[in-house]
Scaffold this motif. Structure first.
Motif, PDB file in Angstrom:
ATOM      1  N   GLY B 109       0.820  -1.207   0.000  1.00  0.00           N
ATOM      2  CA  GLY B 109       0.000   0.000   0.000  1.00  0.00           C
ATOM      3  C   GLY B 109       0.854   1.257   0.000  1.00  0.00           C
ATOM      4  N   VAL B 110       1.916   1.229   0.819  1.00  0.00           N
ATOM      5  CA  VAL B 110       2.810   2.384   0.886  1.00  0.00           C
ATOM      6  C   VAL B 110       3.514   2.578  -0.455  1.00  0.00           C
ATOM      7  CG1 VAL B 110       4.825   3.347   2.036  1.00  0.00           C
ATOM      8  CG2 VAL B 110       3.147   2.064   3.352  1.00  0.00           C
ATOM      9  N   ALA B 111       3.999   1.469  -1.027  1.00  0.00           N
ATOM     10  CA  ALA B 111       4.703   1.572  -2.308  1.00  0.00           C
ATOM     11  C   ALA B 111       3.773   2.137  -3.369  1.00  0.00           C
ATOM     12  CB  ALA B 111       5.226   0.211  -2.732  1.00  0.00           C
ATOM     13  N   LEU B 112       2.534   1.647  -3.405  1.00  0.00           N
ATOM     14  CA  LEU B 112       1.598   2.121  -4.424  1.00  0.00           C
ATOM     15  C   LEU B 112       1.271   3.590  -4.231  1.00  0.00           C
ATOM     16  CD1 LEU B 112      -0.847  -0.891  -4.724  1.00  0.00           C
ATOM     17  CD2 LEU B 112       0.614   0.017  -6.521  1.00  0.00           C
ATOM     18  N   SER B 113       1.067   3.997  -2.959  1.00  0.00           N
ATOM     19  CA  SER B 113       0.644   5.377  -2.766  1.00  0.00           C
ATOM     20  C   SER B 113       1.805   6.340  -2.962  1.00  0.00           C
ATOM     21  CB  SER B 113      -0.009   5.553  -1.394  1.00  0.00           C
ATOM     22  OG  SER B 113       0.880   5.162  -0.376  1.00  0.00           O
ATOM     23  N   ILE B 114       2.999   5.984  -2.511  1.00  0.00           N
ATOM     24  CA  ILE B 114       4.114   6.918  -2.685  1.00  0.00           C
ATOM     25  C   ILE B 114       4.467   7.031  -4.167  1.00  0.00           C
ATOM     26  CG2 ILE B 114       6.130   5.375  -2.431  1.00  0.00           C
ATOM     27  CD1 ILE B 114       5.933   8.730  -0.721  1.00  0.00           C
ATOM     28  N   SER B 115       4.326   5.928  -4.899  1.00  0.00           N
ATOM     29  CA  SER B 115       4.661   6.005  -6.324  1.00  0.00           C
ATOM     30  C   SER B 115       3.612   6.824  -7.071  1.00  0.00           C
ATOM     31  CB  SER B 115       4.801   4.614  -6.928  1.00  0.00           C
ATOM     32  OG  SER B 115       3.649   3.855  -6.688  1.00  0.00           O
ATOM     33  N   ALA B 116       2.349   6.728  -6.653  1.00  0.00           N
ATOM     34  CA  ALA B 116       1.327   7.571  -7.283  1.00  0.00           C
ATOM     35  C   ALA B 116       1.615   9.038  -6.984  1.00  0.00           C
ATOM     36  CB  ALA B 116      -0.060   7.194  -6.778  1.00  0.00           C
ATOM     37  N   TRP B 117       1.996   9.307  -5.740  1.00  0.00           N
ATOM     38  CA  TRP B 117       2.297  10.678  -5.345  1.00  0.00           C
ATOM     39  C   TRP B 117       3.495  11.209  -6.132  1.00  0.00           C
ATOM     40  CZ3 TRP B 117       0.990  15.129  -3.628  1.00  0.00           C
ATOM     41  CH2 TRP B 117       1.936  16.010  -3.093  1.00  0.00           C
ATOM     42  N   SER B 118       4.560  10.417  -6.239  1.00  0.00           N
ATOM     43  CA  SER B 118       5.729  10.930  -6.951  1.00  0.00           C
ATOM     44  C   SER B 118       5.436  11.042  -8.446  1.00  0.00           C
ATOM     45  CB  SER B 118       6.966  10.076  -6.686  1.00  0.00           C
ATOM     46  OG  SER B 118       6.735   8.762  -7.064  1.00  0.00           O
ATOM     47  N   SER B 119       4.586  10.154  -8.977  1.00  0.00           N
ATOM     48  CA  SER B 119       4.156  10.310 -10.369  1.00  0.00           C
ATOM     49  C   SER B 119       3.484  11.660 -10.551  1.00  0.00           C
ATOM     50  CB  SER B 119       3.148   9.229 -10.765  1.00  0.00           C
ATOM     51  OG  SER B 119       3.733   7.969 -10.744  1.00  0.00           O
ATOM     52  N   PHE B 120       2.648  11.984  -9.572  1.00  0.00           N
ATOM     53  CA  PHE B 120       1.908  13.242  -9.645  1.00  0.00           C
ATOM     54  C   PHE B 120       2.869  14.430  -9.583  1.00  0.00           C
ATOM     55  CE2 PHE B 120      -0.361  16.712  -7.459  1.00  0.00           C
ATOM     56  CZ  PHE B 120      -1.367  16.928  -8.384  1.00  0.00           C
ATOM     57  N   VAL B 121       3.804  14.383  -8.636  1.00  0.00           N
ATOM     58  CA  VAL B 121       4.767  15.487  -8.516  1.00  0.00           C
ATOM     59  C   VAL B 121       5.573  15.609  -9.815  1.00  0.00           C
ATOM     60  CG1 VAL B 121       6.790  16.331  -7.260  1.00  0.00           C
ATOM     61  CG2 VAL B 121       4.913  15.272  -6.019  1.00  0.00           C
ATOM     62  N   GLY B 122       6.013  14.460 -10.330  1.00  0.00           N
ATOM     63  CA  GLY B 122       6.776  14.484 -11.587  1.00  0.00           C
ATOM     64  C   GLY B 122       5.984  15.138 -12.694  1.00  0.00           C
ATOM     65  N   SER B 123       4.727  14.774 -12.813  1.00  0.00           N
ATOM     66  CA  SER B 123       3.897  15.356 -13.867  1.00  0.00           C
ATOM     67  C   SER B 123       3.747  16.849 -13.673  1.00  0.00           C
ATOM     68  CB  SER B 123       2.504  14.730 -13.861  1.00  0.00           C
ATOM     69  OG  SER B 123       2.591  13.369 -14.081  1.00  0.00           O
ATOM     70  N   VAL B 124       3.483  17.271 -12.430  1.00  0.00           N
ATOM     71  CA  VAL B 124       3.235  18.693 -12.201  1.00  0.00           C
ATOM     72  C   VAL B 124       4.496  19.505 -12.512  1.00  0.00           C
ATOM     73  CG1 VAL B 124       2.718  20.420 -10.451  1.00  0.00           C
ATOM     74  CG2 VAL B 124       1.363  18.345 -10.585  1.00  0.00           C
ATOM     75  N   VAL B 125       5.639  19.027 -12.049  1.00  0.00           N
ATOM     76  CA  VAL B 125       6.892  19.731 -12.347  1.00  0.00           C
ATOM     77  C   VAL B 125       7.061  19.848 -13.866  1.00  0.00           C
ATOM     78  CG1 VAL B 125       9.412  19.519 -12.263  1.00  0.00           C
ATOM     79  CG2 VAL B 125       8.054  19.113 -10.214  1.00  0.00           C
ATOM     80  N   ALA B 126       6.802  18.754 -14.568  1.00  0.00           N
ATOM     81  CA  ALA B 126       7.016  18.761 -16.018  1.00  0.00           C
ATOM     82  C   ALA B 126       5.992  19.645 -16.726  1.00  0.00           C
ATOM     83  CB  ALA B 126       6.952  17.342 -16.555  1.00  0.00           C
ATOM     84  N   ILE B 127       4.760  19.669 -16.218  1.00  0.00           N
ATOM     85  CA  ILE B 127       3.766  20.517 -16.878  1.00  0.00           C
ATOM     86  C   ILE B 127       4.132  21.973 -16.687  1.00  0.00           C
ATOM     87  CG2 ILE B 127       1.334  21.134 -17.039  1.00  0.00           C
ATOM     88  CD1 ILE B 127       0.725  18.320 -15.879  1.00  0.00           C
ATOM     89  N   VAL B 128       4.620  22.315 -15.479  1.00  0.00           N
ATOM     90  CA  VAL B 128       5.071  23.691 -15.269  1.00  0.00           C
ATOM     91  C   VAL B 128       6.205  24.000 -16.246  1.00  0.00           C
ATOM     92  CG1 VAL B 128       6.196  25.247 -13.627  1.00  0.00           C
ATOM     93  CG2 VAL B 128       4.314  23.791 -12.879  1.00  0.00           C
ATOM     94  N   GLY B 129       7.116  23.062 -16.411  1.00  0.00           N
ATOM     95  CA  GLY B 129       8.204  23.247 -17.379  1.00  0.00           C
ATOM     96  C   GLY B 129       7.648  23.449 -18.780  1.00  0.00           C
ATOM     97  N   LEU B 130       6.640  22.652 -19.116  1.00  0.00           N
ATOM     98  CA  LEU B 130       6.017  22.758 -20.438  1.00  0.00           C
ATOM     99  C   LEU B 130       5.417  24.145 -20.636  1.00  0.00           C
ATOM    100  CD1 LEU B 130       4.883  21.145 -22.953  1.00  0.00           C
ATOM    101  CD2 LEU B 130       3.003  20.440 -21.515  1.00  0.00           C
ATOM    102  N   VAL B 131       4.709  24.628 -19.597  1.00  0.00           N
ATOM    103  CA  VAL B 131       4.070  25.942 -19.698  1.00  0.00           C
ATOM    104  C   VAL B 131       5.124  27.038 -19.855  1.00  0.00           C
ATOM    105  CG1 VAL B 131       2.726  27.639 -18.406  1.00  0.00           C
ATOM    106  CG2 VAL B 131       2.013  25.252 -18.436  1.00  0.00           C
TER     107      VAL B 131
END
Lengths: 143, 506
Positions: B109-131
């Motif tokens: 459960g921890v592995a799944l949730s932390i990986s979802a969270w870091s996926s989210f952070v990765g996406s947000v950082v990259a979208i800001v970069g894209l913008v």
């Protein structure tokens, strides 16, 4: 070995296509590069790469053997037949048959595959054709 | 300020109920496709593209759907990596290294949730970069003429040649096959038919959808015959479902720099999620692995690659949107989708079709929030789907793919062509020709030829124009370096390891 056979076949194909491509011509030429040069350039580059592959092939390919090869062959035939009968037999019938054929390859039981195939064929037909308005051939049963 | 205004406009597009629904459906399907071993983002996008087209979705909605599927796959891949120890897609290979050990220790459960969270952070950082960077790059690339474009496309193909696959000549040959397939059909400039063999079905060329489905769906199900993962059991989730604050703090720093690295790698043409996650995993291991915990269930080893693969997926939109030259196989398919709508991706898109560009960027934000919700509290829904039997899944994929192809022209010719291309794709993939190079060649083919001919028309046939400007010369040099340097590095590494072996055996 596979790379070498592929390279030879591809060289032959390039030669054949080049022969066809040589015949491309236009009556009027208003630009310095016509429609013929670019495909011939690509064919020439492909021939160079194929020749390279012929002399420096990669590692041996692990082709399927025995039972697995038979499965791959059955699947290819099944997909081709599916494409051929898709229009005439109709989506639902063709899909049911395909499900049985492929399902058996993945160790499904006869009954499961048959029931699953019929349900999938009919359900997907109604879902796409009726609900989403993507036209599909009704064919024998639902035409 | 301008950017913010456009972004607001984009959110107005992305928040339309229809588009929101499509983003939700796309995220859901994407997560499933990413999770299923063997199917990755390119397959998901390939299977859904013809359906989007058949449903007559407007271009921005179709693009939102495909982008949501792409993002969803990057999230979904981790689920099977962690629970099954079988990566759901290539970007999630590294996640299995520490994710599966964590699951075995009862921390699934921890592995799944932390990986979802870091996926989210990765996406947000990259979208800001894209913008931030996309409009700049688009403005800059407006100065590109046909010669610069030609050099840029050669550079993109050379990048793939240097980085994808272990034999550059095969990658280049695959790209050439794609380029050649794109020449079939009527020539836009002269109206002459090329390689059609007087068949009316080939008059407008080999259909993009037929190629995509043949290569990425039919050939995939043939390959699936070989990879039956029997014996692997899904690890039950027990204990805590959610990571705690300490775990978040522990992973925060490596998530952040992995996101940035992932974004940069994603922007480069050729390198994609697979390379990004491998690079960041190795970086995290080098920086943090003091006690040898990496590989035995270190939480940072889960967070780093997941942040990177999502960031690189978002980053790969940058070259597609700004230059009109896709950086990965998946974005190549998406770019092909745009051309189906008669929209030419590239710098003009930002000024001419702001709804599409900014709607897509905004929908990436929206999609990632949806995905975060789906992937933390609702992850159980997906894990149950891991047990869908293959004997129903595979024919289902085949049938749905065929529906998409049939919807375009309703001819048996296209269906047979799809099956034959599928067999051809299977043979090529067995011989390890990278399909991403082939599809990139096929998508770029027409533009490459047009730009070459246009450049030579400007110079009246003088070839010098192709490398006259500093930009094009620079691109040619970089393309050359891309082809020469990585194989040399690989050779050197091999020599070194051979020496090391020689020394250790002496």
């Amino acid at each position: 070995m596979s790379d070498r056979i592929f390279a030879v076949l591809w060289l032959l194909l390039c030669a054949g296509m080049a022969a066809v491509g040589w015949g491309i011509s236009t009556e009027f030429a208003y630009e310095p590069v016509g429609p013929r040069a670019y495909p011939l350039l690509i064919l020439a580059l492909m021939a160079v790469c194929s020749a390279w592959l012929l002399f420096k092939p990669g590692e041996a390919v692990d082709w399927p053997r025995g039972a697995l090869l038979k499965k791959v062959a059955v699947m290819i035939v099944a997909v081709l037949l599916y494409a051929l009968i898709f229009e005439s037999a109709g989506f639902a019938v063709a899909t049911a048959l395909l499900t049985v054929a492929i399902g058996r390859l993945f160790d499904g039981k006869w009954l499961h595959c048959a029931v699953g195939g019929v349900v999938m064929g009919v359900a997907l037909f109604y879902f796409f054709d009726r609900l989403l308005d993507v036209p599909l051939p009704g064919g024998l049963l639902l035409g | 300020m301008d950017t913010l205004g456009f972004l607001g406009q984009g959110f107005a597009v992305a928040m339309k109920p229809g588009n929101l629904l499509v983003a939700l459906i796309g995220s859901f399907i994407g997560t499933i496709v990413g999770m299923l071993p063997g199917l990755g983002p390119i397959n998901g996008v390939a299977i859904l593209l013809p359906l989007a087209f058949a449903l007559k979705l407007p271009p921005e909605t179709a693009l939102i759907l495909l982008a949501a599927v792409y993002m969803g796959c990057e999230y979904g891949g981790r689920i099977s990596s962690i629970l099954l120890n079988v990566p759901g897609d290539a970007g999630a290979i590294m996640t299995a290294m520490d994710g599966n050990p964590m699951a075995k220790q009862g921390k699934a459960g921890v592995a799944l949730s932390i990986s979802a969270w870091s996926s989210f952070v990765g996406s947000v950082v990259a979208i800001v970069g894209l913008v931030l960077f996309a409009p700049l790059l688009a403005g800059w690339s407006l100065a590109f003429g046909p010669a610069e474009y030609f050099a840029l496309m050669i550079f993109a193909i050379a990048c793939l040649g240097g980085m994808v696959g272990d034999k550059p000549v095969k990658t280049i040959l695959a790209a050439l096959i794609g380029l050649f397939m794109a020449t079939v059909g009527v020539d836009a400039n002269s109206g002459v038919y090329r390689f059609t063999f007087d068949d009316i079905h080939l008059a407008d060329g080999i259909q993009f959808i037929v190629v995509v489905i043949g290569f990425f769906s039919v050939s995939e199900i043939l390959l699936m015959l070989e990879q039956t993962h029997t014996g692997e059991t899904v690890i039950k989730q027990t204990g805590r479902m959610m990571f705690n604050l300490r775990e978040m703090v522990e992973t925060w720093w490596c998530t952040l720099y992995s996101s940035v690295i992932g974004f940069v790698i994603g922007v480069l043409p050729g390198a994609g999620a697979t390379i990004a996650s491998a690079v960041t995993y190795m970086t995290a291991k080098r920086l943090h692995d003091k006690e040898g915990t990496f590989g035995n269930g270190d939480i940072r080893g889960v967070a780093a690659p997941e942040a990177a693969n999502n960031a690189s997926a978002c980053g790969s939109f940058v070259p597609m949107l700004t230059l009109g030259v896709p950086g990965s196989g998946t974005t190549a398919v998406m770019m092909g989708a745009l051309t189906l709508y008669n929209i030419t991706p590239g710098p003009m898109l930002f000024t001419q079709q702001p709804d599409i560009v900014w709607g897509l960027i905004a929908s990436l934000f929206v999609g990632n929030i949806l995905l975060l919700i789906m992937n933390i509290p609702l992850v159980g829904v997906f894990t149950r789907m891991l047990s869908v039997p293959l004997f129903l899944l595979v024919p289902g994929i085949a049938a749905i793919s065929t529906v998409g192809v049939y919807a375009v022209h309703s001819t048996t010719f296209d269906l047979v062509m799809m099956a034959l291309l599928g067999v051809f794709g299977y043979l090529l993939r067995k011989m390890s020709f990278p399909m991403s190079a082939l599809i990139l060649g096929f998508v770029l083919g027409e533009m490459l030829e047009q730009n070459l001919r246009r450049a030579l028309s400007i110079s009246n046939g003088d070839l010098h124009i192709l490398w006259e400007s500093p930009i094009s010369l620079g691109l040619w040099l970089m393309a050359g370096a891309m082809l020469v340097v990585p194989p040399l590095l690989r050779l050197r590494r091999r020599r070194k390891s051979a020496q090391a072996i020689a020394v250790s055996t002496v």
